[in-house]
Design an enzyme around this catalytic site. Structure first.
Site, PDB file in Angstrom:
ATOM      1  N   TRP A  14      18.274   4.065   6.873  1.00 28.76           N
ATOM      2  CA  TRP A  14      16.882   4.026   7.642  1.00 28.76           C
ATOM      3  C   TRP A  14      16.529   2.428   7.628  1.00 28.76           C
ATOM      4  O   TRP A  14      17.039   1.546   6.694  1.00 28.76           O
ATOM      5  CB  TRP A  14      15.822   4.485   6.738  1.00 28.76           C
ATOM      6  CG  TRP A  14      14.319   3.897   6.876  1.00 28.76           C
ATOM      7  CD1 TRP A  14      13.691   2.914   6.218  1.00 28.76           C
ATOM      8  CD2 TRP A  14      13.429   4.460   7.760  1.00 28.76           C
ATOM      9  NE1 TRP A  14      12.669   2.659   6.663  1.00 28.76           N
ATOM     10  CE2 TRP A  14      12.308   3.544   7.650  1.00 28.76           C
ATOM     11  CE3 TRP A  14      13.645   5.476   8.603  1.00 28.76           C
ATOM     12  CZ2 TRP A  14      11.147   4.046   8.512  1.00 28.76           C
ATOM     13  CZ3 TRP A  14      12.499   5.664   9.444  1.00 28.76           C
ATOM     14  CH2 TRP A  14      11.285   4.967   9.317  1.00 28.76           C
ATOM     15  N   MET A  15      15.944   2.014   8.769  1.00 29.93           N
ATOM     16  CA  MET A  15      15.402   0.251   8.888  1.00 29.93           C
ATOM     17  C   MET A  15      13.877   0.461   9.367  1.00 29.93           C
ATOM     18  O   MET A  15      13.422   1.182  10.252  1.00 29.93           O
ATOM     19  CB  MET A  15      16.093  -0.011  10.007  1.00 29.93           C
ATOM     20  CG  MET A  15      15.624  -1.391  10.355  1.00 29.93           C
ATOM     21  SD  MET A  15      16.548  -2.228  11.820  1.00 29.93           S
ATOM     22  CE  MET A  15      15.622  -3.748  11.881  1.00 29.93           C
ATOM     23  N   ASN A  16      13.083  -0.450   8.691  1.00 34.67           N
ATOM     24  CA  ASN A  16      11.753  -0.714   9.161  1.00 34.67           C
ATOM     25  C   ASN A  16      11.616  -2.151   9.097  1.00 34.67           C
ATOM     26  O   ASN A  16      12.548  -2.972   9.825  1.00 34.67           O
ATOM     27  CB  ASN A  16      10.465   0.100   8.544  1.00 34.67           C
ATOM     28  CG  ASN A  16      10.403  -0.059   7.154  1.00 34.67           C
ATOM     29  OD1 ASN A  16      11.087   0.218   6.023  1.00 34.67           O
ATOM     30  ND2 ASN A  16       9.508  -0.727   6.880  1.00 34.67           N
ATOM     31  N   ASP A  17      10.451  -2.877   8.707  1.00 31.63           N
ATOM     32  CA  ASP A  17      10.196  -4.046   9.192  1.00 31.63           C
ATOM     33  C   ASP A  17      11.358  -5.245   8.945  1.00 31.63           C
ATOM     34  O   ASP A  17      12.217  -5.127   7.981  1.00 31.63           O
ATOM     35  CB  ASP A  17       9.036  -4.548   7.953  1.00 31.63           C
ATOM     36  CG  ASP A  17       7.849  -3.547   7.901  1.00 31.63           C
ATOM     37  OD1 ASP A  17       7.629  -2.785   8.515  1.00 31.63           O
ATOM     38  OD2 ASP A  17       7.172  -3.990   6.964  1.00 31.63           O
ATOM     39  N   GLN A  33      13.905  -3.907   5.868  1.00 34.31           N
ATOM     40  CA  GLN A  33      13.641  -2.817   5.131  1.00 34.31           C
ATOM     41  C   GLN A  33      14.602  -1.703   5.236  1.00 34.31           C
ATOM     42  O   GLN A  33      14.852  -1.296   6.544  1.00 34.31           O
ATOM     43  CB  GLN A  33      12.274  -2.282   5.197  1.00 34.31           C
ATOM     44  CG  GLN A  33      11.026  -3.284   4.646  1.00 34.31           C
ATOM     45  CD  GLN A  33      10.907  -3.384   3.251  1.00 34.31           C
ATOM     46  OE1 GLN A  33      10.320  -2.412   2.431  1.00 34.31           O
ATOM     47  NE2 GLN A  33      11.657  -4.264   2.682  1.00 34.31           N
ATOM     48  N   SER A  76       8.757  -5.763   1.911  1.00 30.56           N
ATOM     49  CA  SER A  76       8.866  -6.840   2.894  1.00 30.56           C
ATOM     50  C   SER A  76       8.433  -8.141   2.149  1.00 30.56           C
ATOM     51  O   SER A  76       7.612  -8.224   1.276  1.00 30.56           O
ATOM     52  CB  SER A  76       7.981  -6.619   3.869  1.00 30.56           C
ATOM     53  OG  SER A  76       8.432  -5.476   4.743  1.00 30.56           O
ATOM     54  N   ASP A 150       3.913  -8.353   1.183  1.00 33.72           N
ATOM     55  CA  ASP A 150       4.608  -8.877   2.389  1.00 33.72           C
ATOM     56  C   ASP A 150       4.415 -10.407   2.568  1.00 33.72           C
ATOM     57  O   ASP A 150       3.843 -10.971   3.509  1.00 33.72           O
ATOM     58  CB  ASP A 150       3.939  -8.070   3.806  1.00 33.72           C
ATOM     59  CG  ASP A 150       3.989  -6.744   3.968  1.00 33.72           C
ATOM     60  OD1 ASP A 150       4.452  -6.129   3.076  1.00 33.72           O
ATOM     61  OD2 ASP A 150       3.315  -6.100   4.626  1.00 33.72           O
ATOM     62  N   GLU A 201      -0.931  -5.910   7.530  1.00 34.94           N
ATOM     63  CA  GLU A 201       0.418  -6.169   6.828  1.00 34.94           C
ATOM     64  C   GLU A 201       0.989  -7.388   7.577  1.00 34.94           C
ATOM     65  O   GLU A 201       0.610  -7.708   8.731  1.00 34.94           O
ATOM     66  CB  GLU A 201       1.158  -4.802   7.030  1.00 34.94           C
ATOM     67  CG  GLU A 201       0.596  -3.581   6.319  1.00 34.94           C
ATOM     68  CD  GLU A 201       1.602  -2.454   6.306  1.00 34.94           C
ATOM     69  OE1 GLU A 201       1.858  -1.829   5.298  1.00 34.94           O
ATOM     70  OE2 GLU A 201       2.055  -2.138   7.546  1.00 34.94           O
TER      71      GLU A 201
END
Length: 491
Positions: A14-17, A33, A76, A150, A201
């Site tokens: 999984w990947m986010n920010d 992330q 983050s 963040d 965010e």
């Protein structure tokens, strides 16, 4: 089947920010992330993934950089090149890179305690390959705010201090430090301005020259979820001044916001957590975002991996009349990967026109540029289509004054009722006499840059077959000029 041809995506997991973005010794670093072992997020076991690039276009994924531990998951944050060794982490030979991230204590969160999030640091003496967490973490404890995360840090050269922008529920907090270890509260911003549909965010504050002048302004990017202009996650921005303690909106921009309510960085549904790289040569300001939306990110129809990054964009602050616009355009480095070009000087006509020879270009990795002249009060619709009868429509409605992108018939959409409930729109001011479009196409994404990046729409899609044809539908005789289709080859 759906892995992008050239936008960064992790090989698995999984990947986010995007996190910890910096440039050093000829290399750009993208952290993000990451849950490496599964393609849906495990917030209790979040890592920083890591990829590097020489040119912001071709990425090489490395092993995950910073892993969760007993103090919490690694949420983050940012990274800075500490050239003067203010942190004391340097060894006399190597410049320390310092990562600043949020620790998220899942035990506290599950127990309903308010202070689960705090800020911590780690340092690297080998250009970001390996990291040592600071023994005295956290460096900024939670003051009693549930969403406190963040950290985006930058060196404030005028005041010789580090400044941290931090998400604090529905506003930004700013902190100052001389050494990245000891932080003092400076100010807060945002209580009654801009969009407040969700948590503020992934902030980013930076100085930038107004294009064509020597005037310097400060821009604050704030990502918000939910509350975006077309639903779910999105990024807004503010223009003002920063005196080393307080960010104050510019008077001109304040009037602009009274009219617009929110200044959006991108009107599409799939550009979130956009923040900029530290230490980029020539003072360029380059941003990159997560190309998804919390409305459906964990449900998109990929299996081994989920999540990708937008094309990196260089941003500029433009002042037209009494309005500021943060324009963003794809980094120029992408042009060196052009492998084939078709040019058509102009196309005139009406009805449905197939754009000549488009079938000879691979539309799963292409850049399309064109201009529309002598626009009438009607709708100009461009359609990407395939043999399965699927289509992706985009264009300009010059009667009701908006750009649009319609992915409702683009293939797989039923994995989430929030994925394609309606057509995405970006308002335009009055009748447009002419229009310039730059379109970046990848296997599962479209990024539309209108009038040199004044308006941007970024969205993903999941067609069952690749789109192979590009056509335009016109009600009245119209002129399409300077069509250039560039095929990319990024291997």
């Amino acid at each position: 089947m759906y892995r992008p041809n050239f936008h960064f995506s992790p090989q698995k997991g999984w990947m986010n920010d995007p996190n910890g973005l910096f440039y050093l010794n000829g290399t750009y670093h993208l952290f993000f992330q990451h849950t490496p072992f599964q393609s849906v997020p495990d917030f209790g076991k979040m890592h920083w993934g890591h990829a590097i690039s020489k040119d912001l276009v071709k990425w090489e994924e490395l092993t995950p950089a910073i892993a969760y531990d007993e103090k919490g998951a690694i949420f983050s944050g940012s990274a800075v090149v500490d050239t003067d060794n203010t942190s004391g982490f340097g060894d006399g030979k190597n410049v320390p890179v310092v990562a600043i991230f949020t620790y998220n204590d899942m035990k506290k969160e599950k127990a309903g305690e308010i202070d689960a999030q705090s800020q911590a640091i780690a340092y690297s003496l080998d250009n970001g390959k390996t990291w040592t967490k600071y023994s005295n973490n956290p460096v900024l404890k939670n003051p009693g705010i549930k969403d406190f995360r963040d950290p985006k840090v930058f060196w404030d050269a005028k005041r010789k201090q580090w400044v941290m922008g931090l998400a604090a529920q529905d506003r930004q907090h700013f902190y100052g430090s001389k050494n990245l270890k000891d932080w003092t509260f400076l100010s807060e911003f945002g209580k009654d301005v801009g969009g407040h549909g969700g948590v503020w965010e992934c902030p980013d504050l930076f100085p930038i020259k107004v294009e064509g002048t020597n005037e310097e302004k400060w821009v604050l990017i704030v990502n918000i979820n939910p509350g975006g202009p077309n639903g779910g996650s999105a990024a807004q921005y503010f223009v003002g001044d920063f005196d080393g303690k307080t960010f104050k909106m510019d008077d001109v921009f304040t009037k602009q916001l009274q009219k617009e309510k929110v200044a959006w960085l991108d009107w599409g549904r799939d550009n979130y957590a956009s923040v900029s790289f530290d230490n980029v040569p020539d003072n360029k300001r380059v941003i990159i975002g997560w190309m998804s939306n919390w409305d459906y990110a964990d449900k998109v129809p990929t299996s081994a991996w989920r999540g990708s990054a937008t094309i990196p964009r260089e941003i500029q602050l433009v002042k037209k009349g009494n309005d500021y616009t943060l324009v963003n355009n794809p980094v120029k480095e992408i042009n060196k990967y052009v492998s084939k070009t078709i040019k058509v000087k102009n196309i005139k006509g009406k009805g449905k026109l197939s754009i000549p020879e488009a079938g000879k270009i691979d539309l799963t990795q292409a850049i399309i540029n064109f201009n529309l002249k002598n626009l009438k009060q009607e709708t100009y619709t461009f359609t990407l289509s395939n043999a399965a009868g699927e289509s992706l429509d985009f264009g300009i409605n010059n009667s009701d004054h908006y750009l649009f992108l319609d992915r409702t018939k683009s293939g797989k959409t039923d994995f989430s009722e929030k994925f394609a409930p309606k057509i995405t729109k970006a308002p335009l001011e009055g009748n447009q006499k002419e229009a310039a479009f730059k379109i970046i196409l990848d296997k599962t994404s479209i990024e539309i840059f209108y009038n040199n990046g004044e308006k941007v729409i970024t969205e993903i899609f999941f067609s069952n077959q690749p789109f192979t044809e590009l056509s335009v539908s016109l009600n009245q005789e119209t002129e399409l000029n300077n069509l250039v289709i560039n095929q990319l080859n990024i291997n």
